[in-house]
Design a protein around this motif. Structure first.
Motif: not given
Length: 364
Positions: A51-55, A87-93, A1-6, A43-47
């Motif tokens: 998951l909850a804060p990002r959602v 981005y939501a479809g590509g990063e989250f369940p 999903m790097r392209i979506a972020i850019l 842009c912050v690494p997911a690790r």
């Protein structure tokens, strides 16, 4: 999903340059700020974030970008709208990405219907945003499938390497047994004959000592011949068992009989090594005595019988017992049994029972 972020970062910059922040004060600024912040959070690494804060951040962004596009339609904000869904479809369940897409599209449609702008179709925009999430889901599914295939390939490689190491160790053990079968008795017998010769010399019996040295020399010569045969057998992929067994009988009182039997390659090697060991023992411990070998088919597989004697035991020859242990190990490896001991005629019998093969075989 790097392209979506850019693309989202480019959209934020373009929106900041094209939005009219003096219009609909202060809502334009209030809505734009969380959208820009959430794009930065992506842009912050997911690790580093759960998951909850990002959602939760995406929920705020979904509502804000939908409201912002509804009150001030703008191409750059439209890009943020669709990219957020992808981005939501590509990063989250799916359980999180679908509600986010519905929230984004629903906020656009609801706000547009309430404020009543006339320059775009609210239902079409909202519906297309909801559908766009499937592009991200498809990308996520493809990445997960690729990752699973890579893991499978890596696991297959590791398994193949482990099997290769195990096979190499098993082959080394087999070669070690073959070398023992060929050389152990030869060297031990020659050593004992040389010790006997030394004792005879000390006792003043040079002729008997010379005979013991000759026996040691003959044993070593036989060992060299047998070692060459073993090396030749190791280099061959298959062994002609009837011919190889028949070659063992090289004395006037030695004979080999074989019937057609079905054996696997490991069973062939086991039968051959047991027969070689039995012939070697017979010549060493009862030189000149008759030796008869038979390989026959039985209802439960095949059976090799080697009978020697009766004959006069050789003087000064003692066994280590390792040959009999090696024969039993070979029998156990193929699921067979081995019996060895004196018979009623005063000789010695070795009997190897081979079970029916459970893998493709060849008839010998």
């Amino acid at each position: 999903m790097r392209i979506a972020i850019l693309v989202a970062l480019a959209g934020v910059v373009a929106a900041a340059a094209t939005l009219d922040f003096h219009r609909d004060v202060p809502w334009t600024v209030v809505l734009f700020v969380p959208v820009a912040v959430v794009v930065g959070v992506r842009c912050v690494p997911a690790r580093r974030l759960g998951l909850a804060p990002r959602v939760a951040a995406e929920v705020v962004s979904a509502v804000a970008v939908g409201l912002l596009f509804s009150i001030q339609p703008n191409a750059a904000v439209g890009v943020l709208l669709y990219v957020s869904a992808v981005y939501a479809g590509g990063e989250f369940p799916i359980r999180a990405s679908l509600p986010l897409a519905l929230l984004t599209g629903g906020s656009v449609t609801t706000t547009a219907l309430l404020t009543g702008p006339a320059d775009f179709n609210a239902l079409w925009i909202g519906g297309s945003v909801m559908v766009t999430v499937w592009a991200g889901i498809a990308g996520r599914t493809r990445r997960e499938r690729t990752r699973a295939l890579e893991q499978l390939v890596e696991q297959t490689r590791l398994t193949a390497e482990s099997e290769a190491r195990s096979g190499a160790l098993a082959e080394r053990a087999r070669i070690a047994r073959d070398l023992h079968d060929v050389l152990a008795h030869t060297l031990s017998g020659a050593g004992m004959q040389l010790e006997l010769a030394d004792a005879l010399l000390e006792a003043g019996r040079p002729d008997d000592a010379r005979a013991a040295v000759q026996r040691a020399r003959d044993a070593i010569a036989d060992g060299v011949t047998e070692a060459r045969g073993a090396v030749h057998a190791l280099r061959e992929d298959t062994v002609d068992l009837p011919t190889t067994l028949a070659a063992l009988a090289d004395g006037p009182e030695e004979s080999v009989e074989t019937e057609p039997v079905e054996l696997t390659d490991p069973q062939v090697r086991a039968v051959l090594r047991v027969a070689q060991e039995a012939f070697t023992n017979a010549r060493r411990y009862a030189p000149g005595a008759p030796v008869r070998a038979r390989l026959v088919r039985i209802p439960d597989g095949a059976e090799l019988t080697v009978v020697n004697g009766p004959g006069r035991p050789a003087d000064g020859v003692r066994g280590s017992g390792m040959g009999l242990i090696g024969m039993r190990e070979r029998a156990a490896e193929i699921g067979g049994t081995l019996q060895a001991g004196p018979n009623d005629d005063g000789g010695w019998t070795v009997r190897l029972s081979v079970p029916p093969p459970t893998v493709p075989t060849k008839e010998l």
